[in-house]
Design a protein around this motif. Structure first.
Motif, PDB file in Angstrom:
ATOM      1  N   THR A 134      22.757 -37.195-108.492  1.00 12.85           N
ATOM      2  CA  THR A 134      23.556 -38.041-107.605  1.00 12.85           C
ATOM      3  C   THR A 134      23.444 -37.576-106.161  1.00 12.85           C
ATOM      4  O   THR A 134      23.269 -38.389-105.244  1.00 12.85           O
ATOM      5  N   GLU A 135      23.554 -36.280-105.952  1.00 13.85           N
ATOM      6  CA  GLU A 135      23.452 -35.752-104.586  1.00 13.85           C
ATOM      7  C   GLU A 135      22.089 -36.065-103.986  1.00 13.85           C
ATOM      8  O   GLU A 135      21.977 -36.460-102.821  1.00 13.85           O
ATOM      9  N   GLN A 136      21.048 -35.902-104.778  1.00 13.13           N
ATOM     10  CA  GLN A 136      19.706 -36.158-104.255  1.00 13.13           C
ATOM     11  C   GLN A 136      19.521 -37.638-103.920  1.00 13.13           C
ATOM     12  O   GLN A 136      18.986 -37.991-102.864  1.00 13.13           O
ATOM     13  N   ALA A 137      19.965 -38.503-104.813  1.00 14.87           N
ATOM     14  CA  ALA A 137      19.774 -39.939-104.586  1.00 14.87           C
ATOM     15  C   ALA A 137      20.572 -40.413-103.374  1.00 14.87           C
ATOM     16  O   ALA A 137      20.063 -41.163-102.531  1.00 14.87           O
ATOM     17  N   ASP A 138      21.817 -39.969-103.271  1.00 15.19           N
ATOM     18  CA  ASP A 138      22.635 -40.346-102.117  1.00 15.19           C
ATOM     19  C   ASP A 138      21.972 -39.878-100.819  1.00 15.19           C
ATOM     20  O   ASP A 138      21.909 -40.601 -99.822  1.00 15.19           O
TER      21      ASP A 138
ATOM     22  N   ALA B 249      22.067 -48.375 -98.332  1.00 10.21           N
ATOM     23  CA  ALA B 249      21.743 -49.574 -99.110  1.00 10.21           C
ATOM     24  C   ALA B 249      20.821 -49.165-100.231  1.00 10.21           C
ATOM     25  O   ALA B 249      19.630 -49.379-100.206  1.00 10.21           O
ATOM     26  N   LEU B 250      21.403 -48.619-101.215  1.00  7.34           N
ATOM     27  CA  LEU B 250      20.616 -47.817-102.129  1.00  7.34           C
ATOM     28  C   LEU B 250      21.060 -48.098-103.540  1.00  7.34           C
ATOM     29  O   LEU B 250      22.244 -48.229-103.815  1.00  7.34           O
ATOM     30  N   PHE B 251      20.124 -48.203-104.417  1.00  3.38           N
ATOM     31  CA  PHE B 251      20.453 -48.370-105.821  1.00  3.38           C
ATOM     32  C   PHE B 251      19.902 -47.166-106.543  1.00  3.38           C
ATOM     33  O   PHE B 251      18.703 -46.998-106.632  1.00  3.38           O
ATOM     34  N   ALA B 252      20.765 -46.388-107.046  1.00  5.28           N
ATOM     35  CA  ALA B 252      20.309 -45.132-107.618  1.00  5.28           C
ATOM     36  C   ALA B 252      20.445 -45.167-109.124  1.00  5.28           C
ATOM     37  O   ALA B 252      21.529 -45.061-109.648  1.00  5.28           O
ATOM     38  N   GLY B 253      19.356 -45.360-109.817  1.00  5.23           N
ATOM     39  CA  GLY B 253      19.370 -45.258-111.273  1.00  5.23           C
ATOM     40  C   GLY B 253      19.128 -43.807-111.605  1.00  5.23           C
ATOM     41  O   GLY B 253      18.008 -43.327-111.526  1.00  5.23           O
ATOM     42  N   LEU B 254      20.161 -43.117-111.954  1.00  2.00           N
ATOM     43  CA  LEU B 254      20.068 -41.677-112.077  1.00  2.00           C
ATOM     44  C   LEU B 254      20.173 -41.266-113.519  1.00  2.00           C
ATOM     45  O   LEU B 254      20.761 -41.961-114.321  1.00  2.00           O
ATOM     46  N   ALA B 255      19.630 -40.160-113.816  1.00  2.00           N
ATOM     47  CA  ALA B 255      19.588 -39.813-115.221  1.00  2.00           C
ATOM     48  C   ALA B 255      19.915 -38.356-115.469  1.00  2.00           C
ATOM     49  O   ALA B 255      19.514 -37.476-114.734  1.00  2.00           O
TER      50      ALA B 255
END
Lengths: 438, 348
Positions: free
Chosen positions: B280-284, A11-17
């Protein structure tokens, strides 16, 4: 970590950059050094845990002899299976590197064989030493070569079941006269015909010190410079043989190539000539690539992979001269109508200039897409080394972004007219469908 | 996200949904704001519902041809009698057609709230990005708190399951340690990597896997309680692959030779760190371990010096073998994929 392959997040919202914007340079500027006489492009990142180094050898498809298709791949795979000494025991290079915690892999493209090593600190230097041993004296015995050939034969079979790969090969076969027009692993028959003598001849000719370069990305690695310097000196002095960059001009009349394979639905691949990264047309080409994909895949909320796109565009700069293919996926859309729409779009782009506001949006998208290709250490180091080898300089990532940022409506129109009016259409049909009447 | 040249992915799991975006740094704040605004107080429109239904149905259809996913769903269905891991997150395409807009709206109101979410930012961003996170729907009453986790998943005696699939294949599954038993969970991660990692795992060298379209996969899925170790395969030579897998799993009950173990553990560390290098891998990864209840244990937490890597360093051949005996020595859930009769040359 295995679970990541299954599923990953929650349950994650990943604002990635990623460090890119459409305007101006955003990638860190890499450094340039030499190891012996060999160029090293380095982008250090103190926040990274690992480091990744690409060892480029000018032993790609464009230097394969005409009578030995697949020899570059078979030699590279054989090198990874060459026994080396680690902790008092001989074991294949790939296994030995893994025992130090270092991943070693390779890829063969149009202009180089590149070996990639990814690991931590001193272990990376140790693995580079092991690679040097195998590069200098590959094991040509059946114990190494036979399983390498078996592996590549399996890959050939996989390619035959992938309509996009088949279409790419069909286009390359028509456009490139030299070995760049042949399948990277050869065919089952040519692979089986390769001998240890073929491998040795190719190694002796192409694995030369003058054709080696390095690119590094990741955590600063103490001792890396020494390890690269040692590796740079391991191959014999000299230059590789001249590369074969001949192409067959694409005629104004339509060229159709049709094949049948064990695929689930028809697939169409349209191939065009394309400018190199050093051309003034490079930025507009990247913008056009994004524009085509955006135009034909507008209605999905989430991003889909190559296989789920209705239409996709690939810029092939790993071979010289560069080219571009646009594919129409018959699983997702009517391939005949899709082909017509693609050609309609390319003609329209050549007939009138894009409005500046629309182009500004596409420049932003193209920059973001380009940045997303350079995130992992492997991709980053590959692009740094590959773009430099193509003449874009050590800072090729930022040079590419700058090329996108300065693209004008007139550039897009010029590129569409120059490159997109002549093309080769490859059609891949399921075996269950009859080929069209001539 | 698309207008920035980024990528957006939505994935559903037994106990969570993940929404992840990869965008240029210059757009990260705006995207964080837009995503949290959209997902902390979702507004369901008829057009949005229609589009989402079509996309999810397409995803479910694609997934129904993915042997690994089919085996995984069957293994989890066989191992769990209740709880969030019992049913596949995506469901079958036909069942999706029965989901109404009202049901989705009701679920969104209960589950898609800021209090239930974990936000992870990685890559070229700084901590100030949290100021971009939207508050979402005002919370009242019970909605002020995060929803309690689902009851622990109850397991049952494993069963044999047969699924129709275009190709032959199969799978095995065992319940494993919870995420709280860090050392044992790490031992099974190590074992899965040593045996099954594509390219380097000892099982990846099977001659049967050279045939086109053949695959073998094995992993330990770290979950709140319990985790699941499962193996799946499909393609020509499935019977031989299944036999080889069973033999290898049985052999895992004996300690590895110390030199081979040391080499495999070094390789395992390289694989873990290599799998965690992109934003992406880290956040997941961080999101997953947060939801399962043990963020501190997430691989990569605290760079290369967190509890996960300490657990890896603590592994010994004897301990790994003891964990294998304890969890993989039990009877597994067995799944068989079998082609339709026409593919087998049987006429009806």
């Amino acid at each position: 970590v295995s679970r990541l392959r299954v599923c990953a997040a929650a349950a994650l919202f990943a604002g990635l950059a990623v460090p890119v914007s459409a305007e101006g340079a955003r990638f860190p500027v890499p450094g340039v050094a030499t190891a012996g006489t060999t160029r090293v492009i380095t982008e250090e990142d103190a926040g990274a845990v690992l480091g990744g180094v690409q060892v480029f050898v000018s032993a790609g498809l464009d230097r394969e002899p005409a009578n030995a298709p697949g020899v570059a791949s078979l030699l590279a795979e054989t090198i990874l299976r060459t026994p080396v000494m680690l902790d008092g025991r001989m074991r294949p290079l790939r296994e030995a590197a893994a025992a130090t915690g270092t991943l070693v892999s390779y890829a063969v493209d149009g202009r180089a064989t590149h070996f990639y090593l990814e690991g931590r600190g001193a272990a990376l230097g140790r693995a580079l030493d092991l690679l040097g041993t195998a590069l200098a004296a590959p094991d040509y015995s059946p114990a190494a070569v036979a399983p390498a050939a078996a592996l590549l034969a399996g890959e050939i079979a996989d390619v035959e079941g992938n309509p996009l790969s088949v279409g790419l090969e069909m286009f390359k076969h028509v456009y490139y006269q030299g070995a760049a027009g042949r399948p990277v692993n050869g065919t089952t028959e040519t692979l089986a015909a390769l001998t240890a003598a073929d491998l040795r001849r190719f190694h002796d000719a192409a694995y030369r010190r003058g054709g080696v370069s390095f690119a590094y990305a990741g955590r600063p690695a103490p001792g890396l410079a020494d390890a690269l310097g040692k590796l740079a000196g391991i191959l014999p002095v000299g230059m590789p043989p001249p590369a074969d960059h001949r192409t067959t001009p694409i005629p104004a009349t339509l060229t159709h190539v049709i094949a049948q394979r064990a695929v689930g639905a028809p697939f169409v691949v349209v191939g065009f000539a394309a400018p190199s990264p050093t051309s003034p047309d490079y930025g507009a080409t990247l913008v056009l690539q994004s524009l085509i994909e955006r135009t034909f895949n507008p209605d999905r909320t989430t991003t889909v992979g190559l296989a789920q796109r209705k239409v996709g565009a690939l810029y092939l700069s790993d071979v010289s001269p560069a080219s571009m293919v646009v594919y129409v996926n018959g699983i997702q859309t009517d391939p005949t109508a899709g082909l017509d729409e693609v050609l309609l779009l390319t003609r329209a782009l050549g007939a009138r200039a894009l409005p500046e506001a629309e182009l500004a949006k596409m420049r932003t998208i193209a920059a973001g897409r380009f940045g997303a290709q350079a995130i992992s250490l492997g991709d980053r180091s590959y692009l740094l080394g590959s773009l430099a080898a193509q003449g874009l300089g050590a800072d090729g990532l930022n040079a590419s972004l700058a090329a996108i940022a300065r693209t004008t409506p007139a550039d897009v129109r010029r590129v569409a007219r120059t490159y997109f009016e002549r093309y080769v259409v490859s059609v891949i049909l399921p075996r269950t469908m009859p080929p069209p009447a001539e | 996200v698309a207008s920035l040249g980024g990528t957006l992915a939505v994935d559903g799991y037994g106990d969570s949904v993940s929404v992840s975006a990869l965008v240029p740094a210059s757009g990260a704040r705006a995207v964080a704001r837009a995503m949290t605004t959209a997902y902390f107080a979702p507004v369901l429109t008829p057009e949005g519902f229609r589009k989402a239904t079509a996309e999810v149905a397409q995803d479910a259809l694609v997934r129904s041809f993915d042997a690994e996913a089919v085996v995984r769903d069957a293994v989890f269905g066989a191992l769990f009698v209740s709880g969030p891991q019992r049913s596949p997150a995506l469901g079958d395409p036909a069942a999706l057609a029965a989901v109404s807009a009202e049901l989705v709206r009701s679920f969104a109101g209960r589950a898609f709230r800021a209090q239930n979410a974990v936000f992870v930012a990685s890559g070229t961003v700084d901590g100030a990005i949290v100021s971009a996170i939207a508050d979402g729907r005002p919370a009242t009453g019970e909605a002020r708190k995060a929803e309690a986790p689902a009851d622990p998943s109850a397991t049952r005696a494993p069963a044999a399951t047969v699924r129709e699939f275009p190709e032959s294949g199969g799978g095995l599954g065992w319940v494993g340690p919870s995420i709280g038993d860090e050392r044992a969970a790490t031992a099974l991660d190590f074992l899965a990597d040593y045996l099954f990692r594509p390219g380097t795992g000892v099982m990846a060298q099977l001659p049967e896997l050279r045939a086109a379209g053949t695959f073998l996969s094995g992993q330990f899925v770290t979950l709140h309680d319990p985790g699941v170790f499962f193996v799946s395969w499909s393609g020509d030579g499935s019977a031989a692959i299944g036999t080889a897998v069973a033999a290898r799993i049985a052999a895992a009950a004996r300690p590895l030779d110390p030199a081979a173990f040391a080499a495999a553990r070094n390789g395992f560390v390289g694989h873990i760190l290599g799998d965690l290098q992109t934003p992406t891998e880290q956040a997941d990864n961080f999101g997953w371990y947060s939801v399962e209840g043990n963020f501190a244990y997430a691989p990569g937490a605290n760079g290369g010096a967190g509890p996960y890597l300490r657990a890896v360093e603590s592994l010994t051949p004897e301990f790994v073998a003891s964990v294998a005996r304890k969890y993989l020595g039990a009877a597994p859930a067995r799944v068989t994929l079998t082609p339709p009769a026409s593919r087998k040359g049987i006429s009806s």
